[in-house]
Every structure is written in C-alpha cells, then in structure tokens.
Design a protein around this motif. Sequence first.
Motif: not given
Ligand code: NAP
Length: 288
Positions: A10-13, A33, A36-38, A60-61, A63, A101, A126, A130, A149, A152
């Motif tokens: 459900t996250g952005m990526l 989450s 499946l809560d990691i 999942a992260a 973020t 990561s 953060y 990571k 990466t 994002l």
């Molecule tokens: N955003 C950036 O600029 C950026 C830059 C570099 C690297 N990254 C990495 O890229 C990856 C994707 O980032 P993103 O920006 O797409 O993240 P995001 O939009 O914040 O989405 C986070 C996802 O993690 C899930 N989540 C959070 N806690 C959880 C838990 N305890 N158990 C299971 N799922 C859980 C959330 O689910 P719910 O919707 O259910 O809460 C959501 O689906 C991450 O590893 C991040 O560190 C991101």
Amino acid sequence: MLKVALIGSTGMLGIDVNAALKGSTFLVKNYNSKNLDITEPGSLLEVLKNFKPDYIINCAAFTNVDLAEEEKKKADAVNHLGSQNLAEAALMLDSRIVHLSTDYVFDGTKKTPYLEDDEVNPINEYGLSKLKGENAIKDSGASYIILRTSWLYGKNGKNFVNAILKLADSQKKIEVVSDQTGCPTYTKDVAYAITEIIAKDNAKNEIYHLTNGGSASWYEFALEIIHVFKRTNCEIVPVNTDKFVRPAKRPFYSVLDSSKIKEDYHIELRYWKDALKKYCNDIGYFVR
Ligand SMILES: NC(=O)c1ccc[n+]([C@@H]2O[C@H](COP(=O)([O-])OP(=O)(O)OC[C@H]3O[C@@H](n4cnc5c(N)ncnc54)[C@H](OP(=O)(O)O)[C@@H]3O)[C@@H](O)[C@H]2O)c1
C-alpha cells in the motif's frame, strides 16, 4: 510460475511494484500492516507459510525521516527488526528476499557518487534503522538482493514533486534547499527494475544502487518540476540547509552510482529529467 509476496503493497513504491508485477507472469500476493505486520515474527511466518513465496519483496518501512528521531524504537522495530523477521522467514521458507534501502545510510561527506561498498555512516535515526535492516538481511543466511534507492516520488504518496506542485498553486515564491544533492527517482522505474531482477531469478546476495540517472540539488529538482508542470509563475528561491531547522539531519551529498546493477543485470534507469517528464505524462499536470 514464480510466487511473489509483496510486503508494503500500500506504500508509494509498493503500489507501483504491484502494478508492474501484474503485467507479468508472476503469482502475486499483497501484504500491508493490516494483514501482515512485519514486527510480529510469529504471525508473519504463519501468513507466509500458507503462500510459500519464491520471492519476498520488502517495500515496507517506517519512512518518516523526521519522526524517526522522536520514534526511534518504532523506526527500529519496522526497518531493522521487521526486515530481520522477513529475512528469517525467507530462510525458513527457502524464499529469496528483495529488500529496499536508502541513500541515507551514507553521511554525505563524499564528493563523488557513492559505490555499494563505500563506508556507511548514517547521520539520522531513519538511516541507522535502515542500515541495521540491511545488515540483518545480510547476516540472516537468506538469499537476498538489497536495492538502495533515493529521493523517491510517485503517484501514490507524499513526496517532493507533489509538495512543490501544491505549494506552487498557492504561493508566488518557494524557498528550496540548494546545498543537498541526490538522485530524484521515479517509483515506476524502480518497480520496473524489480520485476526485471525477479524475472532473471538469480538473486546474488549483493547490494545494488538503483536510481534515475544524473543528480540534482532539491533546488534544481524544484526548478525542473516548475518547468515540466508549467507552474512558472511561481519563483523558486535557493536557500541553505540551515534556513530550515528540521529534527533529522540530511546528508549534503547522497548521489548513488548505479553502474553495478547495469553491469550485472543490464538495468539502467533513465535520466532524472526524463523520468520527471514521464511522471508528468502519467499523472497529467494537476496533482490532487
Ligand atoms: N520515499 C523515499 O524517498 C525513499 C527513498 C529511499 C529509499 N526508500 C525506501 O523505499 C521503500 C519504499 O518506500 P515508500 O516511500 O514507498 O514507503 P511508504 O509509502 O511510506 O510505504 C510504507 C509501506 O510500509 C508498510 N508498513 C509500515 N509498517 C509496517 C509493518 N509494521 N508491517 C507491515 N507493513 C508495514 C505500510 O503499510 P500500511 O499502509 O498498512 O501502513 C506501507 O505499505 C522503503 O524501504 C524506503 O525506506 C524510500
């Protein structure tokens, strides 16, 4: 047919990874989450046992970089221990793990693009959580690929592009930091690369850097957003980091060198300005 468990769907990526996988021949199950809560190793294993995936993709992260300073236990629980739990499940189920990561594992003192084996030294909670997640995966014994990466943006999340567009619609002038440099990266491009990697099905137990090409400061990125999305009535003003006091420190330079993934997987993401144009094409000029 390869079975793929997508964690953080459900996250952005995660949403873009799901869309990319759907257009391929994988059997995909989505987890967030709620189902499946990691951070819960017992129930996590039970859920994944039923599916027995060939691949676990961990998008999942926790973020929120600034909030992680305050909620460092929570950031650690998700980014470090959650990743460890997934890797341990992967080992038990004989699944391979593809883990996301960040450039924030580096301190930003280098002046040239970071290579995968450059020294890591996170300067915020953060980044530290990571990095611990990366190490837990490497030490788990599971078969893994870690993709670092950066910066994002995509259709389905809070991000810099959408923030600038919203501000540009309500302000005549926006101050943007010009002394932090990185690689803006479109989530759809990363999602495409992940499907390519899985399709090759030869996880190599390696870390790879994976970003769009080139580099920019946040200021240069904002200028390009204004240009591509035709919001040129709004002026972008460069300022230094110390103008905006924020809870978490950011690296001044976190450009990642993505040549290793080009070498091993023939994956090279387009130049960041081209990716931004593609994003504009994909979503249209108006951001809700
Ligand atoms: N955003 C950036 O600029 C950026 C830059 C570099 C690297 N990254 C990495 O890229 C990856 C994707 O980032 P993103 O920006 O797409 O993240 P995001 O939009 O914040 O989405 C986070 C996802 O993690 C899930 N989540 C959070 N806690 C959880 C838990 N305890 N158990 C299971 N799922 C859980 C959330 O689910 P719910 O919707 O259910 O809460 C959501 O689906 C991450 O590893 C991040 O560190 C991101």
